[in-house]
Design a protein around this motif. Structure first.
Motif, PDB file in Angstrom:
ATOM      1  N   ALA A 123      -4.395  -2.822   9.844  1.00 32.75           N
ATOM      2  CA  ALA A 123      -4.874  -1.862   8.850  1.00 32.75           C
ATOM      3  C   ALA A 123      -5.234  -0.539   9.511  1.00 32.75           C
ATOM      4  O   ALA A 123      -4.919   0.539   8.998  1.00 32.75           O
ATOM      5  CB  ALA A 123      -6.076  -2.430   8.101  1.00 32.75           C
ATOM      6  N   LEU A 126      -2.037   1.445  10.313  1.00 35.23           N
ATOM      7  CA  LEU A 126      -1.398   1.987   9.115  1.00 35.23           C
ATOM      8  C   LEU A 126      -2.220   3.129   8.519  1.00 35.23           C
ATOM      9  O   LEU A 126      -1.678   4.157   8.089  1.00 35.23           O
ATOM     10  CB  LEU A 126      -1.185   0.874   8.084  1.00 35.23           C
ATOM     11  CG  LEU A 126      -0.147  -0.187   8.480  1.00 35.23           C
ATOM     12  CD1 LEU A 126      -0.215  -1.378   7.539  1.00 35.23           C
ATOM     13  CD2 LEU A 126       1.262   0.402   8.493  1.00 35.23           C
ATOM     14  N   GLN A 127      -3.532   2.964   8.492  1.00 39.08           N
ATOM     15  CA  GLN A 127      -4.399   4.009   7.947  1.00 39.08           C
ATOM     16  C   GLN A 127      -4.339   5.267   8.808  1.00 39.08           C
ATOM     17  O   GLN A 127      -4.275   6.390   8.283  1.00 39.08           O
ATOM     18  CB  GLN A 127      -5.832   3.484   7.842  1.00 39.08           C
ATOM     19  CG  GLN A 127      -6.005   2.422   6.774  1.00 39.08           C
ATOM     20  CD  GLN A 127      -7.216   1.550   7.005  1.00 39.08           C
ATOM     21  OE1 GLN A 127      -8.063   1.832   7.854  1.00 39.08           O
ATOM     22  NE2 GLN A 127      -7.308   0.459   6.259  1.00 39.08           N
ATOM     23  N   TRP A 143       2.332   3.140   2.688  1.00 36.66           N
ATOM     24  CA  TRP A 143       1.572   2.626   1.538  1.00 36.66           C
ATOM     25  C   TRP A 143       2.130   1.290   1.056  1.00 36.66           C
ATOM     26  O   TRP A 143       1.367   0.414   0.626  1.00 36.66           O
ATOM     27  CB  TRP A 143       1.565   3.652   0.406  1.00 36.66           C
ATOM     28  CG  TRP A 143       0.544   4.729   0.622  1.00 36.66           C
ATOM     29  CD1 TRP A 143       0.748   5.992   1.108  1.00 36.66           C
ATOM     30  CD2 TRP A 143      -0.863   4.639   0.364  1.00 36.66           C
ATOM     31  NE1 TRP A 143      -0.432   6.678   1.178  1.00 36.66           N
ATOM     32  CE2 TRP A 143      -1.439   5.875   0.727  1.00 36.66           C
ATOM     33  CE3 TRP A 143      -1.678   3.634  -0.127  1.00 36.66           C
ATOM     34  CZ2 TRP A 143      -2.802   6.134   0.604  1.00 36.66           C
ATOM     35  CZ3 TRP A 143      -3.047   3.883  -0.251  1.00 36.66           C
ATOM     36  CH2 TRP A 143      -3.591   5.124   0.118  1.00 36.66           C
ATOM     37  N   LEU A 146       0.779  -1.175   3.417  1.00 28.99           N
ATOM     38  CA  LEU A 146      -0.648  -1.360   3.135  1.00 28.99           C
ATOM     39  C   LEU A 146      -0.834  -2.285   1.930  1.00 28.99           C
ATOM     40  O   LEU A 146      -1.760  -3.100   1.899  1.00 28.99           O
ATOM     41  CB  LEU A 146      -1.315  -0.010   2.887  1.00 28.99           C
ATOM     42  CG  LEU A 146      -1.636   0.807   4.146  1.00 28.99           C
ATOM     43  CD1 LEU A 146      -1.991   2.246   3.773  1.00 28.99           C
ATOM     44  CD2 LEU A 146      -2.772   0.182   4.939  1.00 28.99           C
ATOM     45  N   ASP A 150      -2.852  -5.696   1.967  1.00 28.71           N
ATOM     46  CA  ASP A 150      -3.912  -6.028   1.015  1.00 28.71           C
ATOM     47  C   ASP A 150      -3.668  -7.395   0.379  1.00 28.71           C
ATOM     48  O   ASP A 150      -4.609  -8.159   0.129  1.00 28.71           O
ATOM     49  CB  ASP A 150      -3.990  -4.954  -0.079  1.00 28.71           C
ATOM     50  CG  ASP A 150      -4.599  -3.652   0.428  1.00 28.71           C
ATOM     51  OD1 ASP A 150      -5.361  -3.685   1.419  1.00 28.71           O
ATOM     52  OD2 ASP A 150      -4.322  -2.596  -0.174  1.00 28.71           O
ATOM     53  N   ALA A 162      -1.900   0.638  -4.007  1.00 31.21           N
ATOM     54  CA  ALA A 162      -1.084   0.931  -2.831  1.00 31.21           C
ATOM     55  C   ALA A 162       0.390   1.006  -3.212  1.00 31.21           C
ATOM     56  O   ALA A 162       1.108   1.933  -2.810  1.00 31.21           O
ATOM     57  CB  ALA A 162      -1.311  -0.128  -1.754  1.00 31.21           C
ATOM     58  N   ARG A 205      -9.545   1.845   3.669  1.00 29.55           N
ATOM     59  CA  ARG A 205      -8.564   2.879   3.459  1.00 29.55           C
ATOM     60  C   ARG A 205      -9.182   4.238   3.308  1.00 29.55           C
ATOM     61  O   ARG A 205     -10.164   4.423   2.619  1.00 29.55           O
ATOM     62  CB  ARG A 205      -7.787   2.521   2.171  1.00 29.55           C
ATOM     63  CG  ARG A 205      -6.547   3.321   1.909  1.00 29.55           C
ATOM     64  CD  ARG A 205      -5.403   2.834   2.748  1.00 29.55           C
ATOM     65  NE  ARG A 205      -5.377   1.388   2.867  1.00 29.55           N
ATOM     66  CZ  ARG A 205      -4.883   0.574   1.939  1.00 29.55           C
ATOM     67  NH1 ARG A 205      -4.414   1.070   0.822  1.00 29.55           N
ATOM     68  NH2 ARG A 205      -4.858  -0.706   2.132  1.00 29.55           N
TER      69      ARG A 205
END
Length: 207
Positions: A123, A126-127, A143, A146, A150, A162, A205
């Motif tokens: 995470a 990616l963030q 996204w 992500l 999630d 997302a 996020r």
């Protein structure tokens, strides 16, 4: 990066019609998809540095583009064969050669997600990649992944937002299918996707 109002997401999804545009080439936003449904990322961009979030200033950092591309290719080859730990090590080398590269961060995050040993680290990658301001196609892939993350973490309240964000950035059939509940809600007036402004959380996020 400004986020769209929830109504904008719903409107974009509702306006997609019965079918989303098919991916025209291998560098399309969330296509081609791997057999596991995860997004494969498109070829690396030609730039050698990334803009700082919220700024037009380009961050100065030592770069070795040849080493970056070599390590990126090795990481992708390993990931395609399911050798995710090896892929992560290669992406580490890519980032050592070109720090703050959103693509290498995104691909390492994807590999970490598939390995499953540290979803928080996945995470974070990616963030951070999203915060570095990638182009819309790469942002759509980020996204989408992500959203998959999630799902793995059982964070159902974040999943549809997302995928809706991915679809808004670059419409694909895969993202439209995943964001389906939000699209149906837009048609019947109920809404559907949670507010993107509500996605912030400790270690969560950026919005």
């Amino acid at each position: 990066m400004l986020q769209p109002a929830p109504e904008a997401l719903a409107s974009a999804l509702a306006g997609a019609g019965a079918a989303a545009p098919a991916a025209a080439s291998s560098d399309a936003a969330v296509a081609p998809l791997a057999s596991d449904g995860a997004a494969e990322l498109a070829p690396a961009p030609s730039g050698s540095a990334a803009a700082l979030p919220g700024s037009s200033r380009v961050e100065a950092a030592p770069v070795d583009r040849e080493a970056y591309l070599g390590a990126l290719g090795q990481g992708r080859a390993a990931a395609r064969q399911g050798r995710y730990a090896e892929a992560i090590t290669a992406f580490d080398r890519a980032l050592a050669a070109m720090p703050h590269e959103p693509r290498a961060l995104a691909e390492r995050g994807h590999a970490r997600m598939r390995l499953g040993a540290d979803l928080d680290a996945a995470a974070a990658d990616l963030q951070r990649a999203e915060q570095l301001g990638p182009d819309d196609k790469l942002a759509a892939q980020i996204w989408y992944n992500l959203g998959l993350l999630d799902e793995l973490r059982g964070q159902a309240e974040l999943v549809r937002a997302a995928f809706a964000r991915s679809f808004l950035l670059s419409p694909t059939a895969a993202a439209r299918t995943k964001a389906g509940p939000a699209r149906r809600g837009a048609r019947d007036g109920r809404g559907g996707a949670p507010r993107l402004e509500e996605r912030g959380r400790s270690g969560g996020r950026r919005v």
